[in-house]
Design an enzyme around this catalytic site. Structure first.
Site, PDB file in Angstrom:
ATOM      1  N   TYR A 161      -2.845 -10.122   4.222  1.00 16.22           N
ATOM      2  CA  TYR A 161      -2.884  -8.698   4.553  1.00 16.22           C
ATOM      3  C   TYR A 161      -4.335  -8.283   4.701  1.00 16.22           C
ATOM      4  CZ  TYR A 161      -1.979  -3.630   3.944  1.00 16.22           C
ATOM      5  OH  TYR A 161      -1.916  -2.262   4.101  1.00 16.22           O
ATOM      6  N   LYS A 206      -0.444  -9.691   8.195  1.00 16.26           N
ATOM      7  CA  LYS A 206      -0.325  -8.279   8.553  1.00 16.26           C
ATOM      8  C   LYS A 206      -1.736  -7.825   8.889  1.00 16.26           C
ATOM      9  CE  LYS A 206       0.723  -3.650   6.815  1.00 16.26           C
ATOM     10  NZ  LYS A 206       1.102  -2.818   5.661  1.00 16.26           N
ATOM     11  N   TYR A 217     -13.230  -4.923  -3.201  1.00 14.58           N
ATOM     12  CA  TYR A 217     -14.430  -4.596  -3.979  1.00 14.58           C
ATOM     13  C   TYR A 217     -15.362  -5.783  -4.196  1.00 14.58           C
ATOM     14  CZ  TYR A 217     -17.558  -2.361  -7.283  1.00 14.58           C
ATOM     15  OH  TYR A 217     -18.667  -1.852  -7.881  1.00 14.58           O
ATOM     16  N   THR A 240       0.829  -1.209   0.000  1.00 12.28           N
ATOM     17  CA  THR A 240       0.000   0.000   0.000  1.00 12.28           C
ATOM     18  C   THR A 240       0.858   1.252   0.000  1.00 12.28           C
ATOM     19  OG1 THR A 240      -1.713  -1.174   1.228  1.00 12.28           O
ATOM     20  CG2 THR A 240      -1.834   1.224   1.212  1.00 12.28           C
ATOM     21  N   ILE A 275       4.823  -4.399  10.110  1.00 10.94           N
ATOM     22  CA  ILE A 275       5.109  -3.957   8.747  1.00 10.94           C
ATOM     23  C   ILE A 275       4.766  -2.477   8.738  1.00 10.94           C
ATOM     24  CG2 ILE A 275       4.560  -4.227   6.301  1.00 10.94           C
ATOM     25  CD1 ILE A 275       4.043  -7.181   6.859  1.00 10.94           C
ATOM     26  N   ARG A 308      -9.334  -0.113   3.750  1.00 13.03           N
ATOM     27  CA  ARG A 308      -8.956   0.053   2.343  1.00 13.03           C
ATOM     28  C   ARG A 308      -9.796  -0.827   1.416  1.00 13.03           C
ATOM     29  NH1 ARG A 308      -4.516   3.569   0.426  1.00 13.03           N
ATOM     30  NH2 ARG A 308      -3.314   4.081   2.283  1.00 13.03           N
TER      31      ARG A 308
END
Length: 289
Positions: free
Chosen positions: A136, A164, A110, A47, A206, A141
Site C-alpha cells: 500500500y 494499492k 515516519y 486508512t 480499493i 499519508r
C-alpha cells in the site's frame, strides 16, 4: 499465470463506533450491504477504517468477526501495516490466525526508510506469513513513495501479489506495469482514477466510494475490465462530484457523514480526526436530497 487476489471493486470499509467502542452490529450491516451488492473483497482496518486509532486487539477482533460473518462470500483483507517491522509481522500473523484472506500492508510511515529498508521490511513480513500481501503506497499519508525499482524486486516474492497505488501518478502506474509484468496486480488507491488505472492494465480499485455505492463502483470496474471504456468513463464522470465531496476533508470524515445520510450512522471518527465542518456537511447532505 497467477490470478489476482481479486478483480473489480474492493471496499475500504469504515469502522463504525458507538459510545467510543466498535459498533459490531453496524459492522455486520455494512458487510451485509457490501456482499449483497456483489462486492467480493473488503479491507478491514485500512486508512478508511481508522487503523491509526484502533488498538491491536480491536483490529484482530474486527478481522475475526468480519471473516466469520461473510464466510466464503467475500474476501477479507486485513490492514496490518505499521512503521515497525516486528509489530507489522506480529499483527500480520494474528490476522492470519483470525482467518483473513489477505493483507494490506502500508509503507512504514515516519521512519523514512531507504529503498533497501523498504525491501527488507516487506520481505520480512512476507516470509513470516503465507497469506497474499498487497503493498500500500500512499505518500501523502506516510511521507514515503515506493520506487518502481523496489516494486520490481518485491514482485518476485511469491506471496507479494500487487499494490494499492495511491500516489496519483498515472505515469508511475504505467512504469510499475512495465517493470513488474501482468502477474503483479495494480489496484487504484484513488476513486477519481479508477478508469485510467484500469486502462493501463490495473485489476480494480480499493475504494472509498463503494462504501456508498458498492454496486455502481463494481459496475464501473467490470465495464472497464470487459473493454467498455465508454461506459466505464461515463460512470467515472457521473460519480466525480461525489468523489470530490468524499475527500473534501481528511478521509474518512466525509464518508462517515455520507453513510449517515443514507441511513447508516457509523458514529464520529476518533480523535485526532474531528467532525466535518458545517459547510461541508451541508454540501454532502444536499448531494443526497
Amino acid at each position: 499465470m497467477r490470478k489476482p487476489l481479486f478483480t473489480g471493486a474492493c471496499t475500504a470499509l469504515v469502522t463504525p463506533f458507538l459510545d467510543g467502542k466498535v459498533n459490531y452490529p453496524m459492522m455486520e450491516q455494512l458487510l451485509r450491504r457490501q456482499v449483497e451488492a456483489g462486492i467480493t473483497a473488503v479491507v478491514i482496518a485500512g486508512t478508511t477504517g481508522e487503523s491509526p486509532t484502533l488498538s491491536d486487539d480491536e483490529k484482530i477482533e474486527l478481522f475475526r468477526r468480519s471473516k466469520a460473518y461473510v464466510g466464503d462470500s467475500c474476501k477479507i483483507i486485513a490492514g496490518t501495516g505499521t512503521n515497525a517491522t516486528d509489530h507489522a509481522i506480529a499483527l500480520s500473523r494474528a490476522a492470519e490466525e483470525a482467518g483473513v484472506d489477505g493483507l494490506l500492508v502500508v509503507t512504514p510511515y515516519y521512519n523514512k526508510a531507504t529503498p533497501d529498508g523498504l525491501f527488507a521490511h516487506y520481505l520480512s513480513i512476507a516470509h513470516a506469513v503465507s497469506l497474499p500481501i498487497i503493498l500500500y503506497n500512499v505518500p501523502t499519508r506516510t511521507g514515503v513513495d515506493i520506487p518502481v525499482s523496489v516494486y520490481q524486486r518485491l514482485s518476485r516474492v511469491p506471496n507479494i501479489v500487487g499494490v494499492k497505488e495511491a500516489s496519483s501518478d498515472i505515469t508511475k502506474i504505467a512504469r510499475i506495469a512495465l517493470a513488474c509484468g501482468p502477474e503483479f496486480s495494480v489496484w487504484s488507491g484513488n476513486d477519481d482514477q479508477i478508469v485510467p488505472v484500469l486502462s493501463l492494465g490495473g485489476s480494480g480499485v480499493i475504494s472509498v466510494l463503494s462504501n456508498i455505492y458498492p454496486k455502481e463502483t463494481e459496475a464501473m470496474c467490470q465495464a472497464a475490465l470487459s473493454g467498455d471504456f465508454t461506459g466505464a468513463a461515463a460512470l467515472q464522470l457521473h460519480f466525480l462530484p461525489l468523489i470530490d465531496l468524499l475527500f473534501c476533508e481528511v478521509n474518512p470524515i466525509p464518508v462517515k457523514e455520507a453513510l449517515k445520510c443514507i441511513g447508516y450512522d457509523c458514529g464520529s471518527c476518533r480523535l485526532p480526526l474531528c467532525k466535518l465542518t458545517k459547510e461541508h456537511q451541508k454540501q454532502i447532505e444536499q448531494y443526497f436530497l
